[in-house]
Write a protein that holds these residues in place. Structure first.
Motif, PDB file in Angstrom:
ATOM      1  N   SER A   1     -53.847  -1.324  19.540  1.00 39.87           N
ATOM      2  CA  SER A   1     -53.371  -0.997  20.882  1.00 39.87           C
ATOM      3  C   SER A   1     -52.180  -0.056  20.799  1.00 39.87           C
ATOM      4  O   SER A   1     -51.489   0.014  19.778  1.00 39.87           O
ATOM      5  CB  SER A   1     -52.980  -2.266  21.647  1.00 39.87           C
ATOM      6  N   SER A   2     -51.957   0.672  21.882  1.00 41.64           N
ATOM      7  CA  SER A   2     -50.798   1.565  21.975  1.00 41.64           C
ATOM      8  C   SER A   2     -50.294   1.561  23.409  1.00 41.64           C
ATOM      9  O   SER A   2     -51.005   1.146  24.332  1.00 41.64           O
ATOM     10  CB  SER A   2     -51.167   2.994  21.555  1.00 41.64           C
TER      11      SER A   2
ATOM     12  N   ASP B   1     -55.682   9.733  23.515  1.00 32.91           N
ATOM     13  CA  ASP B   1     -55.170   8.364  23.427  1.00 32.91           C
ATOM     14  C   ASP B   1     -56.281   7.367  23.108  1.00 32.91           C
ATOM     15  O   ASP B   1     -56.088   6.435  22.323  1.00 32.91           O
ATOM     16  CB  ASP B   1     -54.480   7.972  24.736  1.00 32.91           C
ATOM     17  N   MET B   2     -57.451   7.561  23.722  1.00 30.83           N
ATOM     18  CA  MET B   2     -58.566   6.663  23.441  1.00 30.83           C
ATOM     19  C   MET B   2     -59.047   6.843  22.007  1.00 30.83           C
ATOM     20  O   MET B   2     -59.305   5.863  21.292  1.00 30.83           O
ATOM     21  CB  MET B   2     -59.710   6.920  24.418  1.00 30.83           C
ATOM     22  N   SER B   3     -59.154   8.082  21.572  1.00 32.49           N
ATOM     23  CA  SER B   3     -59.605   8.347  20.202  1.00 32.49           C
ATOM     24  C   SER B   3     -58.659   7.725  19.179  1.00 32.49           C
ATOM     25  O   SER B   3     -59.099   7.237  18.128  1.00 32.49           O
ATOM     26  CB  SER B   3     -59.704   9.857  19.962  1.00 32.49           C
ATOM     27  N   PHE B   4     -57.370   7.729  19.486  1.00 30.76           N
ATOM     28  CA  PHE B   4     -56.380   7.186  18.552  1.00 30.76           C
ATOM     29  C   PHE B   4     -56.579   5.691  18.330  1.00 30.76           C
ATOM     30  O   PHE B   4     -56.660   5.223  17.187  1.00 30.76           O
ATOM     31  CB  PHE B   4     -54.962   7.454  19.066  1.00 30.76           C
ATOM     32  N   VAL B   5     -56.668   4.900  19.422  1.00 26.63           N
ATOM     33  CA  VAL B   5     -56.800   3.446  19.238  1.00 26.63           C
ATOM     34  C   VAL B   5     -58.154   3.097  18.626  1.00 26.63           C
ATOM     35  O   VAL B   5     -58.263   2.155  17.829  1.00 26.63           O
ATOM     36  CB  VAL B   5     -56.575   2.669  20.558  1.00 26.63           C
TER      37      VAL B   5
ATOM     38  N   HIS C   1     -53.442   1.424  26.002  1.00 31.07           N
ATOM     39  CA  HIS C   1     -54.781   1.653  25.458  1.00 31.07           C
ATOM     40  C   HIS C   1     -55.060   0.595  24.401  1.00 31.07           C
ATOM     41  O   HIS C   1     -54.154   0.200  23.661  1.00 31.07           O
ATOM     42  CB  HIS C   1     -54.895   3.043  24.823  1.00 31.07           C
ATOM     43  N   ILE C   2     -56.305   0.155  24.321  1.00 32.41           N
ATOM     44  CA  ILE C   2     -56.678  -0.825  23.304  1.00 32.41           C
ATOM     45  C   ILE C   2     -58.148  -0.660  22.950  1.00 32.41           C
ATOM     46  O   ILE C   2     -58.971  -0.306  23.806  1.00 32.41           O
ATOM     47  CB  ILE C   2     -56.397  -2.275  23.775  1.00 32.41           C
ATOM     48  N   ALA C   3     -58.467  -0.901  21.687  1.00 31.55           N
ATOM     49  CA  ALA C   3     -59.851  -0.906  21.212  1.00 31.55           C
ATOM     50  C   ALA C   3     -60.058  -2.143  20.350  1.00 31.55           C
ATOM     51  O   ALA C   3     -59.190  -2.505  19.552  1.00 31.55           O
ATOM     52  CB  ALA C   3     -60.157   0.351  20.407  1.00 31.55           C
ATOM     53  N   VAL C   4     -61.207  -2.793  20.527  1.00 24.09           N
ATOM     54  CA  VAL C   4     -61.566  -3.987  19.756  1.00 24.09           C
ATOM     55  C   VAL C   4     -62.944  -3.777  19.147  1.00 24.09           C
ATOM     56  O   VAL C   4     -63.877  -3.357  19.842  1.00 24.09           O
ATOM     57  CB  VAL C   4     -61.582  -5.250  20.654  1.00 24.09           C
ATOM     58  N   MET C   5     -63.069  -4.063  17.850  1.00 23.61           N
ATOM     59  CA  MET C   5     -64.378  -4.091  17.192  1.00 23.61           C
ATOM     60  C   MET C   5     -64.851  -5.536  17.146  1.00 23.61           C
ATOM     61  O   MET C   5     -64.125  -6.421  16.680  1.00 23.61           O
ATOM     62  CB  MET C   5     -64.290  -3.523  15.781  1.00 23.61           C
ATOM     63  N   HIS C   6     -66.071  -5.763  17.640  1.00 24.37           N
ATOM     64  CA  HIS C   6     -66.575  -7.129  17.794  1.00 24.37           C
ATOM     65  C   HIS C   6     -68.034  -7.172  17.352  1.00 24.37           C
ATOM     66  O   HIS C   6     -68.870  -6.445  17.889  1.00 24.37           O
ATOM     67  CB  HIS C   6     -66.454  -7.542  19.264  1.00 24.37           C
ATOM     68  N   GLN C   7     -68.339  -8.008  16.370  1.00 28.04           N
ATOM     69  CA  GLN C   7     -69.730  -8.180  15.949  1.00 28.04           C
ATOM     70  C   GLN C   7     -70.360  -9.296  16.770  1.00 28.04           C
ATOM     71  O   GLN C   7     -69.833 -10.405  16.849  1.00 28.04           O
ATOM     72  CB  GLN C   7     -69.829  -8.503  14.459  1.00 28.04           C
TER      73      GLN C   7
END
Length: 397
Positions: free
Chosen positions: A235-236, A287-291, A378-384
């Motif tokens: 997140s940022s 910003d999206m690409s960064f997270v 901004h935040i990104a989560v990887m989820h299986q």
């Protein structure tokens, strides 16, 4: 064991329920919750979630002030006034306000959250007493203070659950996944219900140019131990853009009143600091690409490992722009902007939920969930995706 989502659901007004859910949901709401009986009866009578679909004609083109509104727009927006939106969802009026007030108001956001949460609990097959924490974000709460979360816990009858809010505006649901996973992984909690809502009908000024983009919705999920789940996140925050998008109490932009007229000021979404808004738009893809890149890096992955991508949808172009910026192919992406518009904090969760319901996501798929939020975050989560999540989503098919 890992930790991740084992159930998801979304309350989108007027959406038709599966036959089994249409029978199970009213019973659960009657026996477990404090939801007003008028909403429950509506589900029983129609097999649909309470509320309506608002199209462009009903909301704007048929209104006597439409020509004045159109002329008030910038020339570029006059050529495409609806900006890619064909419809959005609207909650019904609160039943108590209909019978007890000369000015009825829309459904309480806490009631929308109860409906979404109830469907997620039903899909999980879990005893409500086993939920030990509720995390919630109400982008438009019932009252400015306190937040809705304790009220939602109470209305759901979750007697063993604590409750507190997590607020990163439109990215709050994704942030709550990260927080809930940490709580369960650490052993502090076992089963965490996460809920978010944006009931735009409370803050919509139809005379603004962006009012056509926004609608009502709520979403929920349950985070528990499972065989697959959370892999990484990043997140940022950019606090220098904090006052770009705010709630402001003001008169509608199209308003002709007299000194004898009642006060028509209302709380509405406002692009307050234009310079900050420009920075938000200019930097949106970066910003999206960064997270996303940082979340993938933490999981020792690249975009080639991503099986599916879901995100927030603030305007018509954003989801597609983010998909291209991140480098995900079109067949691995789903959005619902044309149906629902910008439903803010409920958007990413709704897109995840609907992709699961449509069978677009399979067990063991690597799903990238990312969002932006005013403030700016901004935040990104990887989820299986676990087999439990897929099976629970089919429980009422």
């Amino acid at each position: 064991m890992n930790t991740g989502l084992i159930s998801m659901a979304a309350y989108l007004p007027a959406n038709k329920l599966e036959d089994k859910m249409a029978k199970a949901l009213p019973e659960f709401l009657k026996n477990q919750t404090l939801l007003p009986e008028e909403y429950i009866k509506s589900i029983e009578d129609t097999g649909c979630l309470p509320g309506s679909v608002e199209n462009n004609y009903d909301g704007w083109e048929s209104q006597p002030w439409f020509d004045a509104w159109l002329k008030s727009l910038a020339p570029k927006k006059q050529a495409d006034p609806f900006q890619g939106t064909s419809e959005r969802r609207r909650v019904p009026n609160d039943p108590a306000s209909v019978t007890e007030s000369i000015h009825p108001h829309p459904m309480l956001p806490s009631d929308a959250e109860v409906i979404a949460a109830s469907m997620a609990i039903l899909r999980s097959g879990m005893n409500p007493d086993d939920i030990d924490l509720v995390l919630a974000h109400s982008q438009v709460p019932d009252r400015p203070l306190p937040q809705n979360v304790s009220l939602v816990q109470h209305k759901l009858g979750l007697k063993n659950a604590g409750a507190y809010s997590v607020d990163t505006c439109c990215s709050s649901f994704v942030s709550m996944i990260e927080v809930a996973v940490g709580m369960v992984k650490s052993g502090i909690k076992k089963n965490v219900l996460i809920v978010s809502s944006y009931i735009d009908s409370h803050v919509n000024d139809k005379s603004t140019h962006f009012s056509v983009d926004t609608g009502d919705g709520a979403a929920a999920g349950i985070v528990s131990s499972c065989e697959m789940g959370y892999l990484s996140s990043h997140s940022s925050s950019h606090g220098d853009r904090h006052d770009g998008i705010v709630f402001e109490s003001r008169l509608p932009l199209l308003y002709k009143g007299l000194h004898t007229s009642p006060d028509r000021r209302q709380l509405v979404t406002t692009f307050f600091n234009r310079d900050a808004c420009k920075e938000i738009a200019i930097n949106a893809e970066k910003d999206m690409s960064f997270v996303v890149s940082r979340a993938l890096e933490k999981a020792n992955m690249t975009t080639e490992n991503v099986d599916f991508f879901v995100t927030h949808q603030p305007v018509a172009w954003a989801g597609e722009a983010w998909r291209k910026a991140v480098g995900i192919s079109e067949d691995k992406f789903y959005e619902s902007f044309k149906k629902y518009g910008n439903i803010a904090t409920a958007a990413a969760a709704t897109n995840f939920t609907e992709a699961l319901e449509k069978g677009m996501i399979k067990p063991e798929d690597m799903v990238l969930v990312a969002s932006s939020g005013a403030g700016e975050n901004h935040i990104a989560v990887m989820h299986q995706v676990s087999k439990a999540l897929i099976e629970n989503m089919k429980r009422f098919n």
